[in-house]
Design an enzyme around this catalytic site. Structure first.
Site, PDB file in Angstrom:
ATOM      1  N   LYS A 121       0.844  -1.195   0.000  1.00  0.00           N
ATOM      2  CA  LYS A 121       0.000   0.000   0.000  1.00  0.00           C
ATOM      3  C   LYS A 121       0.879   1.245   0.000  1.00  0.00           C
ATOM      4  O   LYS A 121       0.674   2.169  -0.772  1.00  0.00           O
ATOM      5  CB  LYS A 121      -0.920  -0.029   1.229  1.00  0.00           C
ATOM      6  CG  LYS A 121      -1.800   1.191   1.339  1.00  0.00           C
ATOM      7  CD  LYS A 121      -2.737   1.115   2.526  1.00  0.00           C
ATOM      8  CE  LYS A 121      -3.409   2.460   2.719  1.00  0.00           C
ATOM      9  NZ  LYS A 121      -4.325   2.492   3.846  1.00  0.00           N
ATOM     10  N   GLU A 147      10.379  -4.731   4.691  1.00  0.00           N
ATOM     11  CA  GLU A 147      10.489  -6.113   4.215  1.00  0.00           C
ATOM     12  C   GLU A 147      10.260  -6.182   2.707  1.00  0.00           C
ATOM     13  O   GLU A 147      11.016  -6.803   1.964  1.00  0.00           O
ATOM     14  CB  GLU A 147       9.439  -7.005   4.918  1.00  0.00           C
ATOM     15  CG  GLU A 147       9.690  -7.242   6.388  1.00  0.00           C
ATOM     16  CD  GLU A 147       9.074  -6.173   7.286  1.00  0.00           C
ATOM     17  OE1 GLU A 147       8.797  -5.063   6.790  1.00  0.00           O
ATOM     18  OE2 GLU A 147       8.897  -6.449   8.481  1.00  0.00           O
ATOM     19  N   GLY A 173      -4.810  -1.690   4.847  1.00  0.00           N
ATOM     20  CA  GLY A 173      -4.012  -2.817   4.370  1.00  0.00           C
ATOM     21  C   GLY A 173      -4.713  -4.153   4.556  1.00  0.00           C
ATOM     22  O   GLY A 173      -4.766  -4.985   3.649  1.00  0.00           O
ATOM     23  N   ARG A 174      -5.292  -4.377   5.745  1.00  0.00           N
ATOM     24  CA  ARG A 174      -5.912  -5.676   6.020  1.00  0.00           C
ATOM     25  C   ARG A 174      -7.282  -5.817   5.367  1.00  0.00           C
ATOM     26  O   ARG A 174      -7.948  -6.839   5.531  1.00  0.00           O
ATOM     27  CB  ARG A 174      -5.989  -5.895   7.533  1.00  0.00           C
ATOM     28  CG  ARG A 174      -6.633  -4.760   8.302  1.00  0.00           C
ATOM     29  CD  ARG A 174      -6.322  -4.835   9.787  1.00  0.00           C
ATOM     30  NE  ARG A 174      -6.795  -3.662  10.524  1.00  0.00           N
ATOM     31  CZ  ARG A 174      -6.100  -2.539  10.664  1.00  0.00           C
ATOM     32  NH1 ARG A 174      -4.927  -2.416  10.077  1.00  0.00           N
ATOM     33  NH2 ARG A 174      -6.591  -1.534  11.364  1.00  0.00           N
ATOM     34  N   GLU A 181      -5.197  -6.587  14.502  1.00  0.00           N
ATOM     35  CA  GLU A 181      -4.650  -5.283  14.128  1.00  0.00           C
ATOM     36  C   GLU A 181      -5.760  -4.225  14.141  1.00  0.00           C
ATOM     37  O   GLU A 181      -5.515  -3.050  14.376  1.00  0.00           O
ATOM     38  CB  GLU A 181      -3.974  -5.339  12.742  1.00  0.00           C
ATOM     39  CG  GLU A 181      -2.965  -4.211  12.531  1.00  0.00           C
ATOM     40  CD  GLU A 181      -2.175  -4.328  11.220  1.00  0.00           C
ATOM     41  OE1 GLU A 181      -2.772  -4.155  10.147  1.00  0.00           O
ATOM     42  OE2 GLU A 181      -0.959  -4.569  11.267  1.00  0.00           O
ATOM     43  N   HIS A 227      -5.613 -33.292  16.753  1.00  0.00           N
ATOM     44  CA  HIS A 227      -4.506 -34.136  17.218  1.00  0.00           C
ATOM     45  C   HIS A 227      -3.367 -33.293  17.784  1.00  0.00           C
ATOM     46  O   HIS A 227      -2.237 -33.758  17.901  1.00  0.00           O
ATOM     47  CB  HIS A 227      -4.013 -35.012  16.067  1.00  0.00           C
ATOM     48  CG  HIS A 227      -5.102 -35.917  15.580  1.00  0.00           C
ATOM     49  ND1 HIS A 227      -5.357 -37.151  16.136  1.00  0.00           N
ATOM     50  CD2 HIS A 227      -6.053 -35.728  14.629  1.00  0.00           C
ATOM     51  CE1 HIS A 227      -6.396 -37.699  15.528  1.00  0.00           C
ATOM     52  NE2 HIS A 227      -6.838 -36.855  14.614  1.00  0.00           N
ATOM     53  N   LYS A 244       9.176  -0.555  14.325  1.00  0.00           N
ATOM     54  CA  LYS A 244       9.812  -0.178  13.055  1.00  0.00           C
ATOM     55  C   LYS A 244      10.903   0.859  13.305  1.00  0.00           C
ATOM     56  O   LYS A 244      12.006   0.780  12.754  1.00  0.00           O
ATOM     57  CB  LYS A 244       8.779   0.410  12.088  1.00  0.00           C
ATOM     58  CG  LYS A 244       7.752  -0.579  11.566  1.00  0.00           C
ATOM     59  CD  LYS A 244       6.817   0.095  10.564  1.00  0.00           C
ATOM     60  CE  LYS A 244       5.652  -0.794  10.190  1.00  0.00           C
ATOM     61  NZ  LYS A 244       4.654  -0.140   9.354  1.00  0.00           N
TER      62      LYS A 244
HETATM   63  O1  F6P Z   1       3.063  -2.668   9.712  1.00  0.00           O
HETATM   64  C1  F6P Z   1       1.718  -3.026   9.580  1.00  0.00           C
HETATM   65  C2  F6P Z   1       1.218  -2.769   8.183  1.00  0.00           C
HETATM   66  O2  F6P Z   1       1.134  -1.414   7.951  1.00  0.00           O
HETATM   67  C3  F6P Z   1      -0.110  -3.455   7.909  1.00  0.00           C
HETATM   68  O3  F6P Z   1      -1.184  -2.714   8.349  1.00  0.00           O
HETATM   69  C4  F6P Z   1      -0.052  -3.630   6.436  1.00  0.00           C
HETATM   70  O4  F6P Z   1      -0.986  -4.551   5.972  1.00  0.00           O
HETATM   71  C5  F6P Z   1       1.386  -4.082   6.264  1.00  0.00           C
HETATM   72  O5  F6P Z   1       2.106  -3.347   7.220  1.00  0.00           O
HETATM   73  C6  F6P Z   1       1.969  -3.873   4.909  1.00  0.00           C
HETATM   74  O6  F6P Z   1       1.946  -2.541   4.536  1.00  0.00           O
HETATM   75  P1  F6P Z   1       2.156  -2.101   3.041  1.00  0.00           P
HETATM   76  O7  F6P Z   1       1.075  -2.724   2.218  1.00  0.00           O
HETATM   77  O8  F6P Z   1       2.100  -0.610   3.033  1.00  0.00           O
HETATM   78  O9  F6P Z   1       3.508  -2.605   2.601  1.00  0.00           O
END
Ligand code: F6P
Length: 513
Positions: A200, A206, A257-258, A343, A374, A483
């Site tokens: 987003k 990452e 995002g979610r 979240e 199990h 972060k």
């Molecule tokens: O750090 C949490 C978050 O902002 C989530 O809410 C989001 O889904 C995820 O990181 C990834 O964010 P982005 O889509 O901006 O890379």
């Protein structure tokens, strides 16, 4: 009014005291209509909520709580496009992504324009998906994203595997741990791979690290046409262009995002299953939106589930909920719902930033049945804590193997039964207390439409509990501190400077260098 100051809250507190002696076995014995009363049909989904620790009186009080906390007005504000994500001053309109092309006549022009943009992007993204589907040179699609930019598409591509085109493999890279990307890249060839950089913000550490490594790998493998092998799914088109990606499908800051699987973030699902199935998925979500908006509260499934969640968390003090999908294609559904619920509602202040003195999001966890049986079901049956369990069963299987489906479904039913009935005459280790609560959700088939409805159901249920609690379910400030600190630690890990760190962190830093 704040939920814990309402008359309904006080009534629920006394109901909870009276509930100490509640027993599901007696409740069923005394009321032949219980199963029907606590069952609910909704688009694509049927739910039996009767094996839960509640009764008609509690449900009525919860509905009063709903009224007294203004949840329905808040729901309407969301569907009017108001900025209910107040800490970020944003509207919350993921539902618009699954809305048909014609908006309602009373909509403001800004919402009509947004809907137009949604469909323009959707059409472009689906055309691209079809193009990649028909390109037999592309055998591997790698989605690089994390959180909502990973869990949704990953969960849905797996869930919809029966609808997926054969001949293409989908990989999901989320972790900054290089082992993950490295293992996938080892099996790929540059000329037959399509990378989707899903973010987003297009700033997430990452994703940016993985995307850069993927690009370097692509070039090192002799890949030259980055524009043909990389696409970006983002609200930050500028940053994607700077990264060197020309093919870009956008979305908007009013999509959390979610909640973004319905947007361009859903591209892997569209590529796997095709545009028609993706549109059916959106239609399922939309049907659930309509149910949430128009069904009377006592017959409104997201409302009933959301209220049950509040009752369990705040009045019976159940701190977690377990989810057991009895369908292996729903393997990633618990992980997806973890982000959605924890979240969204894992907060301790209200919308105005005032500290709340009651529990909010429960811990959500789970694994597919029958595997969980199990492993940790022992604790659900005989452990010291009561953990409500939510079954998700799919009536019809699509595989041809005889016997399996009946065995699978009977296990789901038997577990719900065993939790409730227990075995109180066996003595000692063999005793099961019973009276353990569960909900049972049924889909006729695991179709794109039904999956869409199931996900939107969960989104709205989380909305309901969040709105009762008065929190902003649409921000996530709680992820920021880590972060920031990681940036500082990263520099220290490289330089070895442990000055000013607490003794534990300093010691570990030294060990990890
Ligand atoms: O750090 C949490 C978050 O902002 C989530 O809410 C989001 O889904 C995820 O990181 C990834 O964010 P982005 O889509 O901006 O890379």
């Amino acid at each position: 009014m704040r939920c814990d100051q309402t008359p309904a809250w006080a009534q629920l507190l006394s109901s909870a005291e009276a509930f100490a002696g509640f027993d599901l076995r007696q409740a069923f014995a005394q009321d032949a209509g219980r199963a029907a009363y606590f069952s609910q049909e909704a688009p694509g989904v049927f739910a039996d909520l009767s094996k839960n620790h509640w009764d008609a009186n509690v449900q009525t009080q919860l509905l009063d709580l709903l009224d007294q906390t203004g949840v329905l007005a808040q729901r309407d504000r969301m569907f009017q496009g108001q900025a209910i994500n107040n800490t970020e001053d944003r509207a919350v309109m993921h539902w618009l992504l699954r809305h048909p092309e014609d908006g309602a006549t009373f909509w403001p022009s800004s919402m009509r324009t947004a809907l137009k943009d949604v469909h323009l992007t959707l059409n472009a993204m689906l055309a691209f998906a079809e193009q990649v589907r028909s390109n037999s040179q592309i055998t591997d699609v790698v989605n690089i994203g994390i959180g909502g930019s990973d869990l949704g598409p990953q969960m849905a591509v797996l869930a919809m595997q029966a609808y997926a085109q054969t001949g293409k493999r989908f990989h999901f890279i989320s972790n900054v741990d290089g082992h993950e990307l490295d293992a996938v890249l080892r099996g790929l060839k540059a000329h037959s791979t399509m990378f989707l950089v899903a973010s987003k913000t297009f700033t997430t550490l990452e994703t940016m690290t993985n995307a850069l490594s993927a690009k370097r790998w692509f070039e090192a493998q002799g890949g030259t046409d980055v524009s043909a092998h990389f696409a970006a799914l983002t609200t930050n088109v500028e940053a994607a262009a700077k990264f060197g990606i020309e093919t870009c499908f956008g979305f908007w800051d009013w999509v959390g995002g979610r909640y973004s699987l319905w947007s361009a973030i859903g591209l892997p699902l569209a590529m796997a299953t095709g545009s028609e199935n993706f549109r059916a998925f959106l239609a399922g979500g939309h049907a659930m939106d309509q149910h949430f908006q128009s069904a009377d509260a006592p017959q409104n499934l997201p409302i009933r589930l959301g209220l049950l969640d509040v009752w369990y968390r705040n009045f019976l003090n159940y701190t977690s909920r377990c989810l057991a999908p009895y369908h292996s294609a729903l393997k990633r559904f618990p992980a997806y719902l973890q982000q959605l619920e924890m979240e969204s509602n894992g907060k301790q202040v209200d919308r105005a930033g005032q500290r709340l003195h009651f529990g909010t999001a429960p811990v959500l966890w789970g694994e597919p049945g029958t595997n969980g049986q199990h492993a940790f079901f022992q604790m659900l049956h005989q452990g010291s804590d009561v953990v409500p369990l939510e079954f998700v069963a799919v009536k019809n299987a699509v595989h041809p193997l005889p016997d399996h489906q009946a065995l699978l479904l009977s296990n789901a039913l038997a577990q719900a039964q065993a939790l409730m009935l227990g075995q109180t005459d066996a003595g000692g280790h063999k005793n099961f207390p019973g009276n353990r609560p569960s909900s049972f959700i049924v889909l006729e088939d695991l179709t794109p439409f039904n999956l869409g409805a199931l996900i939107a159901l969960q989104e709205h249920r989380v909305f309901v509990s969040g709105a009762v609690w008065g929190i902003n379910s649409f921000d996530q400030w709680g992820v920021e501190l880590g972060k920031v600190l990681a940036k500082d630690i990263h520099a220290r890990l490289i330089s070895g400077n442990a000055q000013g760190l607490d003794a534990s962190t300093a010691q570990l830093l030294k060990r990890l260098r």
